[in-house]
Design an enzyme around this catalytic site. Structure first.
Site, PDB file in Angstrom:
ATOM      1  N   ASP A  74       0.881  -1.158   0.000  1.00 57.20           N
ATOM      2  CA  ASP A  74       0.000   0.000   0.000  1.00 57.20           C
ATOM      3  C   ASP A  74       0.926   1.216   0.000  1.00 57.20           C
ATOM      4  O   ASP A  74       1.664   1.440   0.962  1.00 57.20           O
ATOM      5  CB  ASP A  74      -0.861  -0.058   1.273  1.00 57.20           C
ATOM      6  CG  ASP A  74      -1.697   1.197   1.479  1.00 57.20           C
ATOM      7  OD1 ASP A  74      -1.423   2.223   0.829  1.00 57.20           O
ATOM      8  OD2 ASP A  74      -2.619   1.146   2.315  1.00 57.20           O
ATOM      9  N   VAL A  75       0.902   1.990  -1.081  1.00 59.20           N
ATOM     10  CA  VAL A  75       1.893   3.066  -1.228  1.00 59.20           C
ATOM     11  C   VAL A  75       1.751   4.169  -0.184  1.00 59.20           C
ATOM     12  O   VAL A  75       2.658   4.984  -0.013  1.00 59.20           O
ATOM     13  CB  VAL A  75       1.867   3.704  -2.654  1.00 59.20           C
ATOM     14  CG1 VAL A  75       2.283   2.700  -3.705  1.00 59.20           C
ATOM     15  CG2 VAL A  75       0.510   4.333  -2.957  1.00 59.20           C
ATOM     16  N   ASN A 101       2.178   5.638 -10.160  1.00 61.06           N
ATOM     17  CA  ASN A 101       0.866   5.577 -10.805  1.00 61.06           C
ATOM     18  C   ASN A 101      -0.305   5.320  -9.855  1.00 61.06           C
ATOM     19  O   ASN A 101      -1.414   5.794 -10.105  1.00 61.06           O
ATOM     20  CB  ASN A 101       0.894   4.490 -11.889  1.00 61.06           C
ATOM     21  CG  ASN A 101      -0.488   4.159 -12.392  1.00 61.06           C
ATOM     22  OD1 ASN A 101      -1.073   4.918 -13.166  1.00 61.06           O
ATOM     23  ND2 ASN A 101      -1.070   3.059 -11.921  1.00 61.06           N
ATOM     24  N   TYR A 174      -9.873  14.378  -4.784  1.00 64.97           N
ATOM     25  CA  TYR A 174      -9.074  13.907  -5.922  1.00 64.97           C
ATOM     26  C   TYR A 174      -8.369  15.085  -6.615  1.00 64.97           C
ATOM     27  O   TYR A 174      -7.161  15.039  -6.880  1.00 64.97           O
ATOM     28  CB  TYR A 174      -9.996  13.179  -6.906  1.00 64.97           C
ATOM     29  CG  TYR A 174      -9.278  12.565  -8.084  1.00 64.97           C
ATOM     30  CD1 TYR A 174      -8.687  11.306  -7.977  1.00 64.97           C
ATOM     31  CD2 TYR A 174      -9.189  13.238  -9.300  1.00 64.97           C
ATOM     32  CE1 TYR A 174      -8.025  10.737  -9.060  1.00 64.97           C
ATOM     33  CE2 TYR A 174      -8.527  12.678 -10.384  1.00 64.97           C
ATOM     34  CZ  TYR A 174      -7.951  11.431 -10.256  1.00 64.97           C
ATOM     35  OH  TYR A 174      -7.295  10.871 -11.325  1.00 64.97           O
ATOM     36  N   LYS A 178      -4.265  15.875  -6.949  1.00 69.43           N
ATOM     37  CA  LYS A 178      -3.529  16.009  -8.213  1.00 69.43           C
ATOM     38  C   LYS A 178      -2.889  17.396  -8.327  1.00 69.43           C
ATOM     39  O   LYS A 178      -1.802  17.540  -8.901  1.00 69.43           O
ATOM     40  CB  LYS A 178      -4.454  15.724  -9.408  1.00 69.43           C
ATOM     41  CG  LYS A 178      -4.978  14.281  -9.438  1.00 69.43           C
ATOM     42  CD  LYS A 178      -3.853  13.243  -9.492  1.00 69.43           C
ATOM     43  CE  LYS A 178      -4.384  11.832  -9.636  1.00 69.43           C
ATOM     44  NZ  LYS A 178      -3.319  10.812  -9.760  1.00 69.43           N
TER      45      LYS A 178
HETATM   46  C1  BGC Z   1     -10.158  10.620 -13.435  1.00 67.89           C
HETATM   47  C2  BGC Z   1     -11.244  10.035 -14.310  1.00 67.89           C
HETATM   48  C3  BGC Z   1     -11.816  11.106 -15.223  1.00 67.89           C
HETATM   49  C4  BGC Z   1     -10.727  11.884 -15.941  1.00 67.89           C
HETATM   50  C5  BGC Z   1     -11.262  13.065 -16.737  1.00 67.89           C
HETATM   51  C6  BGC Z   1      -9.153  11.289 -14.320  1.00 67.89           C
HETATM   52  O1  BGC Z   1      -8.066  11.751 -13.579  1.00 67.89           O
HETATM   53  O2  BGC Z   1      -9.578   9.582 -12.647  1.00 67.89           O
HETATM   54  O3  BGC Z   1     -12.276   9.482 -13.505  1.00 67.89           O
HETATM   55  O4  BGC Z   1     -12.655  10.494 -16.196  1.00 67.89           O
HETATM   56  O5  BGC Z   1      -9.786  12.348 -15.006  1.00 67.89           O
HETATM   57  O6  BGC Z   1     -12.183  13.816 -16.008  1.00 67.89           O
END
Ligand code: BGC
Length: 276
Positions: A74-75, A101, A174, A178
């Site tokens: 598990d990273v 990744n 998310y 990123k």
């Molecule tokens: C997400 C996907 C999404 C895509 C474009 C990705 O980073 O994991 O679920 O479809 O971005 O929105």
């Protein structure tokens, strides 16, 4: 490009290199592991669950004539990451390429997002990339440049997302992870370039993998998705894997601190194609 006098095989540009791909038993990670193997690298296939899928990927890489082993970790767990690197160094002697990744989504409306959902996504997607990169860099610095293998002491490729720049309602954990990957990558690249370590990101758009199946697996969903993609197709994991292979090779030796968007134009504000 190998050093003068050392034969370079353009069909196997990663010959004699050792790669670790995290989250390599499905989706983009699997495609990267297979492509690196086909390019001549020996590959550690990291996974957390479903060891049988990791074994399947290993079988494919071995058939292509490269070595491959599985490593469960598990990273987001420092002890597990360190154990995985110890395993890799024992099996392959060193590491030349890290593909950071492994990543996940835990989506929720903002006011309903739990601390657990926030923390899980940040710890896998961002802390996980930090932990793996740090172990890789320690080995790159210990070993230094081996001209017969690569011009770089090591290459790190961070799997980011178009959401390092595109805000995303319902996915704040998310998108924040990123955005964090972007500055992790750039700051590392700046700090490590003098040591001949290259750090870059790939920012995939909508690539057909299990993470976003609901966005493309029905005709209605696909139609709505394609409104966001000027190129008018959803990406395939191989679109990312080809970019990763090139970024890991000496063909891109002068590139560091860059994010390459592989997104069919998703970051081109497609809404403005007809408006504004
Ligand atoms: C997400 C996907 C999404 C895509 C474009 C990705 O980073 O994991 O679920 O479809 O971005 O929105």
């Amino acid at each position: 490009m190998a050093a003068a006098g050392i034969p370079f095989d353009p069909l196997r540009p990663l010959q004699n290199q050792k790669a670790l791909v995290t989250g390599a038993n499905s989706g983009i990670g699997e495609a990267c592991a297979r492509a690196l193997g086909a390019a001549g690298a020996d590959v550690v296939v990291n996974f957390v669950t479903r060891p049988e899928e990791a074994e399947r990927v290993i079988g494919v890489i071995q058939q292509q004539g490269s070595q491959a082993i599985a490593a469960q970790a598990d990273v987001s767990r420092e002890d597990q990451v360190q154990a995985m690197f110890a395993e890799m160094l024992k099996a392959f002697g060193t590491i030349d390429i890290l593909i950071n990744n492994a990543g996940l989504q835990q989506d929720a409306a903002f006011e309903e997002m739990t601390l657990k959902q926030w923390e899980t996504v940040i710890s896998v997607n961002l802390t996980g990339q930090f932990l793996c990169a740090r172990e890789a860099v320690r080995e790159f610095l210990r070993r230094g440049v081996v001209p017969a293998v690569s011009r770089a002491a090591g290459k790190i490729i961070c799997m980011s997302s178009v959401h390092e720049v595109i805000p995303w309602s319902g996915h704040v954990n998310y998108a924040a992870s990123k955005g964090g990957v972007m500055q992790l990558m750039k700051s590392m690249a700046q700090e490590l370039a003098p040591k001949k370590i290259r750090v870059n990101s790939i920012a995939p758009g909508a690539i057909k993998t299990p993470i976003n199946r609901d966005a493309w697996n029905t005709p209605e969903a696909l139609k709505s998705l394609l409104r966001l993609i000027p190129d008018q197709r959803a990406g395939e994991p191989e679109d990312i894997a080809r970019t990763a292979t090139w970024l890991a090779s000496d063909q891109s030796d002068y590139i560091t601190g860059a994010t390459i968007f592989v997104d069919g134009g998703m970051t081109l504000y497609p809404g403005f194609a007809t408006g504004g």
